[in-house]
Write an enzyme that holds these catalytic residues in place. Structure first.
Site, PDB file in Angstrom:
ATOM      1  N   GLY A   1       1.113  -0.891   0.269  1.00  0.00           N
ATOM      2  CA  GLY A   1      -0.103  -0.157  -0.366  1.00  0.00           C
ATOM      3  C   GLY A   1       1.364   1.352   0.143  1.00  0.00           C
ATOM      4  O   GLY A   1       1.988   0.977   0.757  1.00  0.00           O
ATOM      5  N   THR A   2       0.145   2.347  -0.580  1.00  0.00           N
ATOM      6  CA  THR A   2       0.962   3.323  -0.827  1.00  0.00           C
ATOM      7  C   THR A   2       1.289   4.507   0.324  1.00  0.00           C
ATOM      8  O   THR A   2       2.500   4.792   0.606  1.00  0.00           O
ATOM      9  CB  THR A   2       0.071   4.815  -1.731  1.00  0.00           C
ATOM     10  OG1 THR A   2      -0.676   5.041  -1.100  1.00  0.00           O
ATOM     11  CG2 THR A   2       0.513   3.922  -3.091  1.00  0.00           C
TER      12      THR A   2
END
Length: 201
Positions: free
Chosen positions: A44-45
Site C-alpha cells: 500500500g502507498t
C-alpha cells in the site's frame, strides 16, 4: 523470465504495518534469496516509503534488486495504475541487476530510503527530493548507472534487531512545550528533531 507469486495469509492495510510486518517481508526475501534474481513487494502507498527505507537498512550485502510498488487506484477499478507499476517493477527486478531496495512508481525508479509520498491524489505520488530518480521509463528505459550502488562483497544478511524506541518531533517558531520535549529526551533512545530552513533550531 519466470515469476512466482507469494501471498501472505493475513493481508492488512499498509497504514497498519509494523516492524513485525516488515521483518516478515525481509524474512521471506531471505528464505528465497538464492532461488531468484530479484523481488517485487506489492505494498500500500501510505507507508510504502517507510517499508522500503527499513528494508534497505535491514539488508546487508544486498546484490539483488528489491522493488517496492503499489498503486493509487486499486487494480480492480478502471484507470488503475496498478498494472503499469507492476509490469515496470517486474522489468526492473528481472534483468537489470540493481543491488538496491527501490520504489518503482509512475514510470520512475527511486532509491527506497530517499523516497517519500508527496500526493494522495496524483498518479505521480512519490518523489525523491534529494536524489534524482535512478531510472525513468519513457519510450526507452533510461537508467542512471552512475547513481546505482555498487555490488557488495560478502554474504547476504538480514538485520532484524531494529530499535523502535525513537521519537520524532517537528519544531516550529510557535513550539513552546519544552516539557514534552524534555520527557521525550529522557524516555527515548534517540530523538529526531525536524527543524526549519536549513535545520535552524
Amino acid at each position: 523470465i519466470r515469476f512466482r507469486v507469494h501471498e501472505f495469509e493475513d493481508l492488512i492495510d499498509s497504514s497498519c504495518i509494523t516492524l513485525k510486518g516488515q521483518q516478515k517481508i525481509a524474512k521471506t526475501i531471505q528464505e528465497n534469496y538464492r532461488d531468484y534474481d530479484g523481488f517485487v513487494v506489492v505494498h500500500g502507498t501510505d507507508t510504502m516509503g517507510y517499508t522500503a527505507s527499513n528494508l534497505s537498512f535491514m539488508f546487508e550485502n544486498l546484490n539483488k534488486t528489491v522493488v517496492v510498488t503499489g498503486s493509487q487506484i486499486p487494480i480492480s477499478q478502471l484507470r488503475s495504475d496498478a498494472v503499469d507499476n507492476l509490469l515496470g517493477s517486474l522489468i526492473v527486478a528481472g534483468p537489470l541487476q540493481i543491488p538496491e531496495v527501490v520504489i518503482y512508481f509512475d514510470n520512475k525508479m527511486m532509491r527506497g530510503n530517499r523516497t517519500t509520498k508527496a500526493s494522495s491524489s496524483k498518479m505521480d505520488a512519490f518523489e525523491s527530493p534529494n536524489i534524482p530518480p535512478l531510472a525513468v521509463f519513457d519510450v526507452s528505459l533510461q537508467v542512471e548507472w552512475n547513481r546505482i550502488l555498487k555490488h557488495n562483497q560478502g554474504q547476504f544478511k538480514v538485520f532484524y534487531d531494529m530499535n523502535q524506541n525513537i521519537a520524532q518531533i517537528s519544531l516550529s517558531p510557535l513550539f513552546t512545550n519544552y516539557e514534552v520535549l524534555n520527557q521525550m529526551f529522557h524516555s527515548s533512545d534517540a530523538v529526531i528533531l525536524s527543524g526549519y530552513g536549513m535545520g535552524n533550531l
